[in-house]
Design an enzyme around this catalytic site. Structure first.
Site, PDB file in Angstrom:
ATOM      1  N   PHE A   1      51.054  34.722  34.358  1.00 42.90           N
ATOM      2  CA  PHE A   1      49.872  34.788  35.422  1.00 42.90           C
ATOM      3  C   PHE A   1      49.620  33.440  35.910  1.00 42.90           C
ATOM      4  CE2 PHE A   1      45.900  34.479  36.755  1.00 42.90           C
ATOM      5  CZ  PHE A   1      45.630  35.634  37.607  1.00 42.90           C
TER       6      PHE A   1
ATOM      7  N   ASP B   1      51.595  25.204  32.795  1.00 44.87           N
ATOM      8  CA  ASP B   1      50.371  25.696  33.401  1.00 44.87           C
ATOM      9  C   ASP B   1      49.350  25.640  32.361  1.00 44.87           C
ATOM     10  OD1 ASP B   1      48.145  27.169  34.379  1.00 44.87           O
ATOM     11  OD2 ASP B   1      49.415  28.505  35.440  1.00 44.87           O
TER      12      ASP B   1
ATOM     13  N   LYS C   1      40.172  25.889  35.576  1.00 44.04           N
ATOM     14  CA  LYS C   1      38.929  26.677  34.957  1.00 44.04           C
ATOM     15  C   LYS C   1      38.006  25.659  34.158  1.00 44.04           C
ATOM     16  CE  LYS C   1      40.793  31.156  34.785  1.00 44.04           C
ATOM     17  NZ  LYS C   1      42.538  31.571  34.865  1.00 44.04           N
TER      18      LYS C   1
HETATM   19  C1  LIG Z   1      43.437  31.818  35.902  1.00 43.55           C
HETATM   20  C2  LIG Z   1      44.618  30.973  35.873  1.00 43.55           C
HETATM   21  C3  LIG Z   1      45.223  30.732  37.078  1.00 43.55           C
HETATM   22  C4  LIG Z   1      44.745  30.870  38.363  1.00 43.55           C
HETATM   23  O1  LIG Z   1      43.420  30.155  38.420  1.00 43.55           O
HETATM   24  P1  LIG Z   1      42.117  30.687  39.882  1.00 43.55           P
HETATM   25  O2  LIG Z   1      41.137  29.447  39.477  1.00 43.55           O
HETATM   26  O3  LIG Z   1      41.902  31.806  39.258  1.00 43.55           O
HETATM   27  O4  LIG Z   1      43.258  30.436  40.934  1.00 43.55           O
HETATM   28  C5  LIG Z   1      46.511  30.228  36.967  1.00 43.55           C
HETATM   29  N1  LIG Z   1      47.019  29.982  35.931  1.00 43.55           N
HETATM   30  C6  LIG Z   1      46.449  30.437  34.593  1.00 43.55           C
HETATM   31  C7  LIG Z   1      47.493  30.449  33.563  1.00 43.55           C
HETATM   32  C8  LIG Z   1      45.381  31.073  34.699  1.00 43.55           C
HETATM   33  O5  LIG Z   1      44.721  31.702  33.546  1.00 43.55           O
END
Ligand SMILES: *Cc1c(COP(=O)(O)O)cnc(C)c1O
Length: 403
Positions: free
Chosen positions: A145, A230, A259
């Protein structure tokens, strides 16, 4: 329909009436919050065990972060990057140091940080590695994700996230998560980057086997490929360290952050990397109207200062050990397995008992807000300011719904 539906019918119906149905929220209408607790419109309190998908690592309305935001609101909120403002250097310098990298590029959402990482890796591939024009490949993992843009969902393996949003962006190869041999086999001279979550959150808090990431690092070094971590959900204290990849003793070439970087107040994301990588960008080649704005930088800098003390990482490690000990006691009693690190857990509930959705609905009725992922898996990720008492309470509620 659960009992909760009946408690706040008007606000729930209104919320449904005026919005696209792209979420299926629990029937709770939250009105205010502090620390690890939220209160609904009827005054009922809940422990927040989702913490905005880890955007609320420091809790709701952390006093230091709210103060930083208030102070900045009274001075300067937006300049655009056409001008420099006085909060910019402080945030970028602090974050670069926290990451141990030369440079930072601030954006807003996590998806933008991922997009930025992809663009930088491709440009680095063409300009530094010498990949033929238009041939750059990035390797990702199944179950990933990384966000919701058209390019990012092009390499999602989740049909809900991907189907009917094509045509898809080419240039990505998907390999099984945690399978080093498959990754090695996918590398070609045109591979510019490997993009991975150190822990796959949405997939159910999955951690690859011991040595996987060390192997990824070696593979990237041997093939002149960038390793992009990520850490948007796993980073910034969630797992008991600043970055989840630290548990593997590995340093990526690029961190993607988001986040919690915005302190639960404003969207703040960033890419951090050394000059030989992030230095490929020249004026006009990438940007964002709101990226690195004064309010975001003031809050982000305050977040960096909180993390620089190590206090939250230590809390997450210590309380996480307690959480995992308590959850471990439920294995064999309605729970099939528990995974995670620090204050982050994926809990596989026996599907014969409850679906994940049923489990989080029953937890909500008992004052604990959590989120299901796939099937009968739920994830627990309270704010790092949660107390031992709060943890014991939440696990007791989980135990009760499984009884
Ligand atoms: C939430 C998330 C994203 C995307 O972040 P948004 O602020 O919702 O665009 C990307 N990678 C990971 C691992 C995430 O948990």
């Amino acid at each position: 329909m659960t009992d909760l539906d009946l408690r706040t019918p008007a606000a729930l119906a209104d919320a449904e009436r005026w919005t696209a149905h792209n979420y299926h929220p629990l029937p709770v209408v939250i009105a205010d919050a502090e620390g690890a607790w939220v209160t609904d419109v009827d005054g009922r309190r809940y422990l927040d065990f989702l913490a905005g998908y880890s955007a609320l690592n420091f809790g709701h309305r952390h006093p230091g972060l709210v103060a930083a935001a208030h102070a900045q609101l009274d001075r300067l909120t937006l300049t655009s990057r056409a001008f420099v403002h006085d909060q910019f250097a402080d945030f970028c310098h602090g974050l670069a140091e926290l990451c141990g990298k030369d440079l930072v590029l601030p954006m807003n959402t996590g998806a933008e940080a991922v997009e930025t990482g992809i663009k930088v890796a491709r440009k680095w591939g063409y300009q530094v590695k010498g990949v033929p024009a238009g041939q750059a490949e990035i390797i990702v993992a199944d179950g990933n994700f990384h966000g919701r843009t058209t390019t990012i969902i092009s390499f999602s393996t989740d049909p809900d996230a991907r189907d009917d949003f094509g045509p898809y962006t080419p240039g990505f190869k998907i390999v099984p998560y945690g399978d080093l041999a498959a990754l090695a086999a996918a590398v070609t001279p045109n591979t510019v980057a490997v993009l991975l979550e150190p822990i796959q959150g949405e997939a159910g808090v999955l951690i690859p086997g011991e040595g996987y990431f060390a192997g990824v690092r070696t593979l990237c070094d041997d093939n002149n490929v960038l390793f992009i971590a990520d850490e948007i959900q796993s980073g910034l204290g969630r797992t008991g360290k600043t970055f989840a990849i630290e548990h593997e003793g590995v340093v990526p070439d690029m961190y993607l952050l988001g986040k919690a970087l915005g302190g639960g107040i404003v969207p703040v994301s960033a890419v951090a990397a050394n000059r030989d990588v992030l230095g490929v960008l020249q004026p006009g080649q990438h940007g964002s109207t709101f990226g690195g704005n004064p309010l975001a930088c003031a809050v982000g800098a305050a977040v960096v200062r909180l993390l620089a003390t190590g206090e939250f990482q230590e809390r997450s490690a210590r309380l996480g050990a307690l959480l995992h000990e308590r959850l471990g006691e439920l294995v064999g009693h309605g729970v099939l397995a528990v995974r995670g690190r620090g204050l982050w857990a994926g809990v596989d509930i026996d599907p014969a008992l409850l679906t994940g959705r049923q489990a989080v609905e029953r937890l909500a009725e008992r004052g604990v807000l959590a989120k299901d992922t796939h099937g009968s898996t739920i994830r627990l990720a309270p704010p790092l300011v949660v107390t031992e008492e709060d943890l014991e309470y939440a696990v007791a509620q989980l135990k009760a719904i499984l009884a």
